[in-house]
Design a protein around this motif. Structure first.
Motif, PDB file in Angstrom:
ATOM      1  N   SER A   1      12.957  -4.631   7.955  1.00 43.49           N
ATOM      2  CA  SER A   1      12.915  -3.248   8.440  1.00 43.49           C
ATOM      3  C   SER A   1      11.899  -2.424   7.655  1.00 43.49           C
ATOM      4  N   PHE A   2      11.136  -1.647   8.375  1.00 44.76           N
ATOM      5  CA  PHE A   2      10.105  -0.783   7.797  1.00 44.76           C
ATOM      6  C   PHE A   2      10.745   0.386   7.064  1.00 44.76           C
ATOM      7  N   SER A   3      10.127   0.780   5.946  1.00 40.14           N
ATOM      8  CA  SER A   3      10.613   1.938   5.199  1.00 40.14           C
ATOM      9  C   SER A   3       9.447   2.632   4.497  1.00 40.14           C
ATOM     10  N   TRP A   4       9.348   3.936   4.700  1.00 38.48           N
ATOM     11  CA  TRP A   4       8.331   4.710   3.990  1.00 38.48           C
ATOM     12  C   TRP A   4       8.625   4.713   2.492  1.00 38.48           C
ATOM     13  N   THR A   5       9.899   4.607   2.138  1.00 40.13           N
ATOM     14  CA  THR A   5      10.273   4.553   0.725  1.00 40.13           C
ATOM     15  C   THR A   5       9.711   3.296   0.070  1.00 40.13           C
ATOM     16  N   ASP A   6       9.712   2.179   0.803  1.00 44.33           N
ATOM     17  CA  ASP A   6       9.111   0.947   0.276  1.00 44.33           C
ATOM     18  C   ASP A   6       7.624   1.146   0.006  1.00 44.33           C
TER      19      ASP A   6
ATOM     20  N   ILE B   1      20.256   1.977  -6.174  1.00 39.57           N
ATOM     21  CA  ILE B   1      18.998   2.425  -6.783  1.00 39.57           C
ATOM     22  C   ILE B   1      18.104   1.248  -7.159  1.00 39.57           C
ATOM     23  N   ILE B   2      18.564   0.406  -8.082  1.00 39.16           N
ATOM     24  CA  ILE B   2      17.696  -0.652  -8.606  1.00 39.16           C
ATOM     25  C   ILE B   2      17.362  -1.691  -7.537  1.00 39.16           C
ATOM     26  N   ARG B   3      18.357  -2.171  -6.811  1.00 38.57           N
ATOM     27  CA  ARG B   3      18.068  -3.206  -5.813  1.00 38.57           C
ATOM     28  C   ARG B   3      17.106  -2.718  -4.731  1.00 38.57           C
ATOM     29  N   PRO B   4      17.372  -1.583  -4.101  1.00 37.63           N
ATOM     30  CA  PRO B   4      16.447  -1.190  -3.025  1.00 37.63           C
ATOM     31  C   PRO B   4      15.110  -0.644  -3.495  1.00 37.63           C
ATOM     32  N   TYR B   5      15.075   0.024  -4.637  1.00 41.20           N
ATOM     33  CA  TYR B   5      13.831   0.653  -5.076  1.00 41.20           C
ATOM     34  C   TYR B   5      13.151  -0.110  -6.216  1.00 41.20           C
ATOM     35  N   GLY B   6      13.928  -0.516  -7.203  1.00 49.04           N
ATOM     36  CA  GLY B   6      13.371  -1.240  -8.343  1.00 49.04           C
ATOM     37  C   GLY B   6      12.740  -2.555  -7.940  1.00 49.04           C
ATOM     38  N   GLY B   7      13.386  -3.265  -7.014  1.00 45.37           N
ATOM     39  CA  GLY B   7      12.839  -4.536  -6.540  1.00 45.37           C
ATOM     40  C   GLY B   7      11.485  -4.361  -5.875  1.00 45.37           C
ATOM     41  N   ASP B   8      11.361  -3.335  -5.043  1.00 46.58           N
ATOM     42  CA  ASP B   8      10.086  -3.067  -4.363  1.00 46.58           C
ATOM     43  C   ASP B   8       9.018  -2.602  -5.351  1.00 46.58           C
ATOM     44  N   PHE B   9       9.429  -1.827  -6.336  1.00 43.72           N
ATOM     45  CA  PHE B   9       8.510  -1.372  -7.379  1.00 43.72           C
ATOM     46  C   PHE B   9       7.970  -2.564  -8.163  1.00 43.72           C
ATOM     47  N   LEU B  10       8.875  -3.488  -8.526  1.00 46.46           N
ATOM     48  CA  LEU B  10       8.486  -4.637  -9.345  1.00 46.46           C
ATOM     49  C   LEU B  10       7.737  -5.720  -8.581  1.00 46.46           C
ATOM     50  N   VAL B  11       8.015  -5.861  -7.284  1.00 40.63           N
ATOM     51  CA  VAL B  11       7.424  -6.988  -6.553  1.00 40.63           C
ATOM     52  C   VAL B  11       5.895  -6.907  -6.511  1.00 40.63           C
ATOM     53  N   VAL B  12       5.336  -5.724  -6.400  1.00 40.14           N
ATOM     54  CA  VAL B  12       3.872  -5.627  -6.389  1.00 40.14           C
ATOM     55  C   VAL B  12       3.290  -5.925  -7.768  1.00 40.14           C
ATOM     56  N   ILE B  13       4.037  -5.607  -8.815  1.00 42.76           N
ATOM     57  CA  ILE B  13       3.594  -5.937 -10.164  1.00 42.76           C
ATOM     58  C   ILE B  13       3.635  -7.451 -10.347  1.00 42.76           C
ATOM     59  N   LEU B  14       4.680  -8.079  -9.826  1.00 40.69           N
ATOM     60  CA  LEU B  14       4.802  -9.536  -9.872  1.00 40.69           C
ATOM     61  C   LEU B  14       3.626 -10.195  -9.151  1.00 40.69           C
ATOM     62  N   VAL B  15       3.329  -9.736  -7.944  1.00 44.96           N
ATOM     63  CA  VAL B  15       2.225 -10.318  -7.170  1.00 44.96           C
ATOM     64  C   VAL B  15       0.898 -10.082  -7.885  1.00 44.96           C
ATOM     65  N   TYR B  16       0.716  -8.903  -8.446  1.00 45.38           N
ATOM     66  CA  TYR B  16      -0.496  -8.606  -9.215  1.00 45.38           C
ATOM     67  C   TYR B  16      -0.654  -9.603 -10.362  1.00 45.38           C
ATOM     68  N   CYS B  17       0.402  -9.789 -11.131  1.00 49.38           N
ATOM     69  CA  CYS B  17       0.342 -10.718 -12.271  1.00 49.38           C
ATOM     70  C   CYS B  17       0.076 -12.147 -11.800  1.00 49.38           C
ATOM     71  N   PHE B  18       0.671 -12.527 -10.677  1.00 53.12           N
ATOM     72  CA  PHE B  18       0.439 -13.867 -10.144  1.00 53.12           C
ATOM     73  C   PHE B  18      -1.035 -14.056  -9.777  1.00 53.12           C
TER      74      PHE B  18
END
Length: 125
Positions: A96-101, A29-46
């Motif tokens: 790999s492409f993912s619609w979930t990402d 759960i956290i690694r595949p989904y939480g990481g993708d959720f957080l990465v855009v927030i990280l880039v936004y803050c950067f």
């Protein structure tokens, strides 16, 4: 251009969380989904650490960037570039492409925009 210490602090905090997730979490759960959720927030803050743009334009730009990276995975751009065996390229660009990402990126930016809008509303009261 300006430097915003608050956004940069959030960037470092989120980067630390992303590294910890990547290094120590091997769940479903956290690694595949939480990481993708957080990465855009990280880039936004950067981005907001260095550019004084509106929340909407920054969020939209970060989301388009995330979508572009995900679409590059669909077309196997990393292979075309000859970087398929590069761990760093695979980490940064994905493989790999993912619609979930796409959904996780969208939800992450949705949270960013909601927080920014709420913060602006509270600030201007």
């Amino acid at each position: 251009m300006m430097f915003n210490k608050t956004y940069f602090g959030f960037t470092l905090f989120l980067l630390t969380i992303e590294i910890l997730i990547g290094k120590y979490l091997h769940d479903n759960i956290i690694r595949p989904y939480g990481g993708d959720f957080l990465v855009v927030i990280l880039v936004y803050c950067f981005v907001k650490s260095f550019l004084n743009k509106t929340a909407l334009s920054t969020a939209f730009g970060v989301l388009l960037f995330a979508y572009a990276v995900e679409i590059s995975q669909y077309f196997h751009i990393i292979s075309w570039m000859g970087l398929i065996h590069s761990k760093m390229a695979a980490l940064l660009l994905g493989t790999s492409f993912s619609w979930t990402d796409i959904l996780c990126y969208t939800l992450g930016i949705g949270l960013v925009f909601t927080v920014e809008k709420t913060r602006a509303t509270i600030t201007y009261r």
